[in-house]
Motif scaffolding. Structure first.
Motif, PDB file in Angstrom:
ATOM      1  N   ASP A 193       0.843  -1.213   0.000  1.00 56.35           N
ATOM      2  CA  ASP A 193       0.000   0.000   0.000  1.00 56.35           C
ATOM      3  C   ASP A 193       0.872   1.254   0.000  1.00 56.35           C
ATOM      4  O   ASP A 193       0.594   2.218  -0.717  1.00 56.35           O
ATOM      5  CB  ASP A 193      -0.925   0.008   1.219  1.00 56.35           C
ATOM      6  N   HIS A 194       1.930   1.234   0.792  1.00 59.00           N
ATOM      7  CA  HIS A 194       2.850   2.375   0.858  1.00 59.00           C
ATOM      8  C   HIS A 194       3.534   2.596  -0.495  1.00 59.00           C
ATOM      9  O   HIS A 194       3.612   3.742  -0.985  1.00 59.00           O
ATOM     10  CB  HIS A 194       3.899   2.131   1.943  1.00 59.00           C
ATOM     11  N   LEU A 195       4.004   1.519  -1.097  1.00 57.11           N
ATOM     12  CA  LEU A 195       4.705   1.635  -2.381  1.00 57.11           C
ATOM     13  C   LEU A 195       3.772   2.121  -3.489  1.00 57.11           C
ATOM     14  O   LEU A 195       4.172   2.940  -4.328  1.00 57.11           O
ATOM     15  CB  LEU A 195       5.319   0.284  -2.755  1.00 57.11           C
ATOM     16  N   ARG A 196       2.536   1.652  -3.483  1.00 53.94           N
ATOM     17  CA  ARG A 196       1.599   2.045  -4.539  1.00 53.94           C
ATOM     18  C   ARG A 196       1.081   3.465  -4.335  1.00 53.94           C
ATOM     19  O   ARG A 196       0.909   4.216  -5.310  1.00 53.94           O
ATOM     20  CB  ARG A 196       0.442   1.050  -4.627  1.00 53.94           C
ATOM     21  N   HIS A 197       0.839   3.853  -3.087  1.00 47.08           N
ATOM     22  CA  HIS A 197       0.359   5.213  -2.817  1.00 47.08           C
ATOM     23  C   HIS A 197       1.393   6.261  -3.214  1.00 47.08           C
ATOM     24  O   HIS A 197       1.047   7.387  -3.591  1.00 47.08           O
ATOM     25  CB  HIS A 197      -0.001   5.374  -1.338  1.00 47.08           C
ATOM     26  N   PHE A 243      12.987   3.520  -0.271  1.00 55.23           N
ATOM     27  CA  PHE A 243      11.553   3.631  -0.538  1.00 55.23           C
ATOM     28  C   PHE A 243      10.770   4.157   0.668  1.00 55.23           C
ATOM     29  O   PHE A 243       9.546   4.272   0.612  1.00 55.23           O
ATOM     30  CB  PHE A 243      10.967   2.278  -0.956  1.00 55.23           C
ATOM     31  N   GLY A 244      11.451   4.439   1.745  1.00 53.76           N
ATOM     32  CA  GLY A 244      10.784   4.984   2.916  1.00 53.76           C
ATOM     33  C   GLY A 244      10.052   3.953   3.752  1.00 53.76           C
ATOM     34  O   GLY A 244       9.100   4.299   4.469  1.00 53.76           O
ATOM     35  N   ILE A 245      10.489   2.685   3.692  1.00 53.59           N
ATOM     36  CA  ILE A 245       9.871   1.651   4.529  1.00 53.59           C
ATOM     37  C   ILE A 245      10.191   1.961   5.992  1.00 53.59           C
ATOM     38  O   ILE A 245      11.326   2.287   6.344  1.00 53.59           O
ATOM     39  CB  ILE A 245      10.402   0.252   4.147  1.00 53.59           C
ATOM     40  N   HIS A 246       9.181   1.886   6.835  1.00 51.91           N
ATOM     41  CA  HIS A 246       9.320   2.200   8.261  1.00 51.91           C
ATOM     42  C   HIS A 246      10.469   1.402   8.879  1.00 51.91           C
ATOM     43  O   HIS A 246      10.647   0.212   8.585  1.00 51.91           O
ATOM     44  CB  HIS A 246       8.009   1.891   8.986  1.00 51.91           C
ATOM     45  N   HIS A 247      11.263   2.056   9.726  1.00 46.66           N
ATOM     46  CA  HIS A 247      12.463   1.404  10.273  1.00 46.66           C
ATOM     47  C   HIS A 247      12.140   0.150  11.082  1.00 46.66           C
ATOM     48  O   HIS A 247      12.928  -0.798  11.118  1.00 46.66           O
ATOM     49  CB  HIS A 247      13.292   2.393  11.116  1.00 46.66           C
ATOM     50  N   HIS A 248      10.962   0.124  11.740  1.00 50.22           N
ATOM     51  CA  HIS A 248      10.570  -1.095  12.473  1.00 50.22           C
ATOM     52  C   HIS A 248      10.348  -2.261  11.499  1.00 50.22           C
ATOM     53  O   HIS A 248      10.775  -3.396  11.767  1.00 50.22           O
ATOM     54  CB  HIS A 248       9.290  -0.837  13.274  1.00 50.22           C
ATOM     55  N   PRO A 258       8.238 -12.813  -2.548  1.00 56.65           N
ATOM     56  CA  PRO A 258       7.869 -12.281  -3.861  1.00 56.65           C
ATOM     57  C   PRO A 258       7.602 -10.783  -3.861  1.00 56.65           C
ATOM     58  O   PRO A 258       7.969 -10.081  -4.810  1.00 56.65           O
ATOM     59  CB  PRO A 258       6.588 -13.066  -4.204  1.00 56.65           C
ATOM     60  N   ASN A 259       6.960 -10.268  -2.802  1.00 56.36           N
ATOM     61  CA  ASN A 259       6.661  -8.839  -2.742  1.00 56.36           C
ATOM     62  C   ASN A 259       7.933  -8.010  -2.595  1.00 56.36           C
ATOM     63  O   ASN A 259       8.030  -6.898  -3.121  1.00 56.36           O
ATOM     64  CB  ASN A 259       5.702  -8.553  -1.583  1.00 56.36           C
ATOM     65  N   SER A 260       8.909  -8.549  -1.871  1.00 59.82           N
ATOM     66  CA  SER A 260      10.196  -7.864  -1.766  1.00 59.82           C
ATOM     67  C   SER A 260      10.907  -7.843  -3.112  1.00 59.82           C
ATOM     68  O   SER A 260      11.558  -6.860  -3.466  1.00 59.82           O
ATOM     69  CB  SER A 260      11.084  -8.564  -0.725  1.00 59.82           C
ATOM     70  N   PHE A 261      10.750  -8.925  -3.869  1.00 57.47           N
ATOM     71  CA  PHE A 261      11.427  -9.002  -5.166  1.00 57.47           C
ATOM     72  C   PHE A 261      10.892  -7.955  -6.143  1.00 57.47           C
ATOM     73  O   PHE A 261      11.671  -7.312  -6.857  1.00 57.47           O
ATOM     74  CB  PHE A 261      11.275 -10.406  -5.765  1.00 57.47           C
ATOM     75  N   ILE A 262       9.563  -7.795  -6.207  1.00 53.20           N
ATOM     76  CA  ILE A 262       9.025  -6.819  -7.163  1.00 53.20           C
ATOM     77  C   ILE A 262       9.416  -5.396  -6.786  1.00 53.20           C
ATOM     78  O   ILE A 262       9.547  -4.527  -7.652  1.00 53.20           O
ATOM     79  CB  ILE A 262       7.488  -6.948  -7.315  1.00 53.20           C
ATOM     80  N   ALA A 263       9.630  -5.148  -5.478  1.00 49.17           N
ATOM     81  CA  ALA A 263      10.142  -3.840  -5.056  1.00 49.17           C
ATOM     82  C   ALA A 263      11.601  -3.693  -5.486  1.00 49.17           C
ATOM     83  O   ALA A 263      12.033  -2.610  -5.909  1.00 49.17           O
ATOM     84  CB  ALA A 263      10.011  -3.688  -3.545  1.00 49.17           C
ATOM     85  N   PHE A 264      12.346  -4.790  -5.420  1.00 46.40           N
ATOM     86  CA  PHE A 264      13.769  -4.768  -5.755  1.00 46.40           C
ATOM     87  C   PHE A 264      14.003  -4.438  -7.235  1.00 46.40           C
ATOM     88  O   PHE A 264      14.939  -3.711  -7.577  1.00 46.40           O
ATOM     89  CB  PHE A 264      14.386  -6.130  -5.417  1.00 46.40           C
ATOM     90  N   VAL A 265      13.138  -4.961  -8.128  1.00 47.52           N
ATOM     91  CA  VAL A 265      13.340  -4.750  -9.574  1.00 47.52           C
ATOM     92  C   VAL A 265      12.466  -3.628 -10.129  1.00 47.52           C
ATOM     93  O   VAL A 265      12.392  -3.438 -11.338  1.00 47.52           O
ATOM     94  CB  VAL A 265      13.077  -6.059 -10.369  1.00 47.52           C
TER      95      VAL A 265
END
Length: 556
Positions: free
Chosen positions: A139-143, A207-212, A252-259
């Motif tokens: 949701d964060h990445l898409r927003h 990408f601004g993923i929360h540090h926690h 898989p979700n981490s991978f699509i963010a990676f590429v």
């Protein structure tokens, strides 16, 4: 035991050692909305527990999914506390980091471990927390528009079907204009297993993923182990030192963010479904050819910077249309040697065999052969088939093969229509009580429509999903053109017929659906849901001659 150890050693051999090289410099992202921590409560956890499929295999912890589902109301409270504690401390229980690997044979020599696909089983409880974390992260990445519009894998509203519709529309448009297209099919070397943890976390932080969440993902990736299970025997454990964990939700979700930034490096069109990547360009002149080669070099450089190498021997190039410029392109091998990309006239693209003429003859032959093979297994397994039993088996095991991606390879020639329909025709003869009837009567007794009718029905469902924004609006924008003049007869979502000079374009999805869609009444096309649309369409087309006679044309 020795054999299992061989499998374990081979599966682990693809991992890459941790690199201390300097991380690539990333541009700061415009984060419009800061990421919030996921809210975990008992009701959410209980809902996920109730949604568990009891047919799934238990993970390394041995807890059966039926136990989790049946005791969902009781287990929700302690699991909520465990999940919250795990996120707060950024630590993952060690039992969640173990994967049971089951080797599944593909083809070739059964003694060669390379001919087996490793299928990972992880703890089901862990997957529930992963779903909650991934939902917040995506949701964060898409927003914040951080995911590429060209990425279709593991994202809601972006299926293989809609990707192939978009790509085929682009390709047939070019061919209709007399412009050839060169397609480069890129292939990673064990993509999911070779992702560097350092590089992945570096990109997620950007990408601004929360540090926690970042700390939690870091602990989730590090110190993982795997064992191979086969025939109730287990190997010793071995460390997983790279890659996104397969068999997990977050992998898989981490991978699509990676590429996700890969398409930003090139000017050519790029489409991805997880690690499946294809790049293509219209080739009007030698300059276009040179630009496509430059884009290949840029992707090659990207792969080296992010330690995710392409496999030059498996990369292929395909030429569509009559091109005066030969499809000759090169790519750099890992040892620095430049090799020519092999030219191909047939490639499997998201499960569909794409040929250079876009005739799909090989694909139709493949699906017919596969469906007939499954029917042969059913025939040998069941001594007697009644109407109900046949319907259940046919709809579950055979028809899906004949309809997957059919909007792309839609048969329109008589011989192709006959070839696909003959599979269902032959299958219905397995029911002894109706074997003496002709094909149309057998279908009526089984209440089974022709495959040709099903294809037209499927087209209308796809149009409904596109126009009613069931698919991602960013993807489908401009795919179908609505008529500006609403005063003429018909409904409020009439489509404009797009120009088509050649047969391939004329029978492509975006062109062939216009007439049947425009012939539907307002109450059908404005159905509130997909299910309601299907029901209303079936009622409206109830008297179509094509319903039980594939030789009839669709009456509009």
């Amino acid at each position: 035991m020795r054999r299992l150890q061989c499998y374990l050693i081979f599966f682990a051999s693809v991992y890459v050692e941790k690199s201390n090289d300097e991380l690539p410099i990333l541009q700061d992202k415009d984060i419009l909305q800061e990421m919030e921590l996921p809210y975990i409560d008992c009701h959410l956890v209980e809902k996920h527990l109730k949604d568990i499929k009891v047919s799934k295999t238990p993970g390394p912890d041995g807890i059966h999914p039926r136990v989790l589902k049946e005791l969902s109301s009781v287990l929700a409270i302690p699991l909520t506390k465990i999940f919250q504690s795990s996120l707060d401390t950024g630590s993952v229980p060690q039992s969640w980091k173990l994967a049971n690997i089951t080797p599944i044979f593909k083809k070739g020599d059964k003694k060669d471990p390379a001919n087996y696909r490793p299928v990972s089983l992880t703890c089901i409880v862990s997957k529930i927390l992963e779903k909650i974390v991934c939902s917040t992260m995506i949701d964060h990445l898409r927003h914040n528009d951080l995911l590429s519009i060209k990425q279709f894998g593991f994202l809601k509203g972006r299926s293989t079907n809609i990707q192939m519709i978009c790509v085929m529309d682009d390709w047939t448009k070019s061919l209709n204009e007399g412009i050839p297209v060169h397609i480069i099919y890129m292939d990673y070397m064990k993509a999911f297993d070779k992702v560097s943890h350092r590089h992945l976390l570096h990109k997620l932080e950007n990408f601004g993923i929360h540090h926690h969440i970042l700390n939690w993902i870091k602990d989730f990736l590090y110190d993982r182990t795997q064992i191979v299970n086969y025939n109730n025997c287990s190997s010793t454990s071995k460390a997983v030192i790279s890659g996104v964990p397969q068999g997990t939700v977050i992998g898989p979700n981490s991978f699509i963010a990676f590429v996700s930034d890969l398409p930003d490096n090139v000017t050519s069109e790029v489409y991805m479904f997880a690690d499946d990547t294809k790049m293509y360009k219209r080739i009007n002149n030698i300059t276009d050819h040179q630009e496509l080669q430059m884009d290949i070099n840029k992707l090659d450089l990207w792969s080296k910077n992010w330690c995710l190498m392409f496999n030059p021997t498996k990369c292929k190039v395909m030429s569509l249309g009559c091109s005066r410029i030969p499809p000759v392109y090169t790519i750099t091998h890992s040892d620095g040697k430049t090799v020519q990309i092999e030219c191909s006239n047939l490639e499997k693209d998201l499960g569909i065999m794409i040929d250079s003429g876009l005739n799909f003859v090989e694909h139709m032959h493949m699906v017919a052969k596969k469906a007939n093979g499954i029917m042969a297994v059913i025939r040998r397994t069941f001594i007697y088939l009644d109407l109900r039993c046949f319907n259940l088996l046919y709809k579950a095991l055979i028809r899906p093969h004949l309809e997957y991606g059919v909007t792309t390879w839609f048969p329109y020639k008589v011989k192709d229509i006959e070839a696909i329909e003959s599979v269902q025709k032959r299958a219905t003869k397995q029911v002894k009580m109706i074997r003496h009837l002709n094909y149309s009567d057998r279908l009526r007794r089984l209440n089974l429509p022709t495959l040709r009718y099903r294809r037209h029905r499927g087209d209308m469902i796809e149009v409904y999903k596109i126009l009613h924004n069931i698919y991602d609006v960013e993807i489908t924008q401009g795919l179908l053109q609505l008529a500006n003049n609403t005063r003429t007869r018909g409904h409020s979502l009439k489509l404009v017929t797009q120009p088509s000079r050649i047969e391939i374009r004329r029978n492509s999805f975006t062109v062939r659906v216009v007439k049947p869609w425009n012939s539907l009444p307002e109450e059908v096309i404005m159905a509130p849901t997909v299910k309601a649309f299907e029901s209303r369409l079936d009622k409206f087309w109830n008297n179509q001659p094509m319903l039980f006679n594939y030789k009839e044309e669709l009456r509009l």
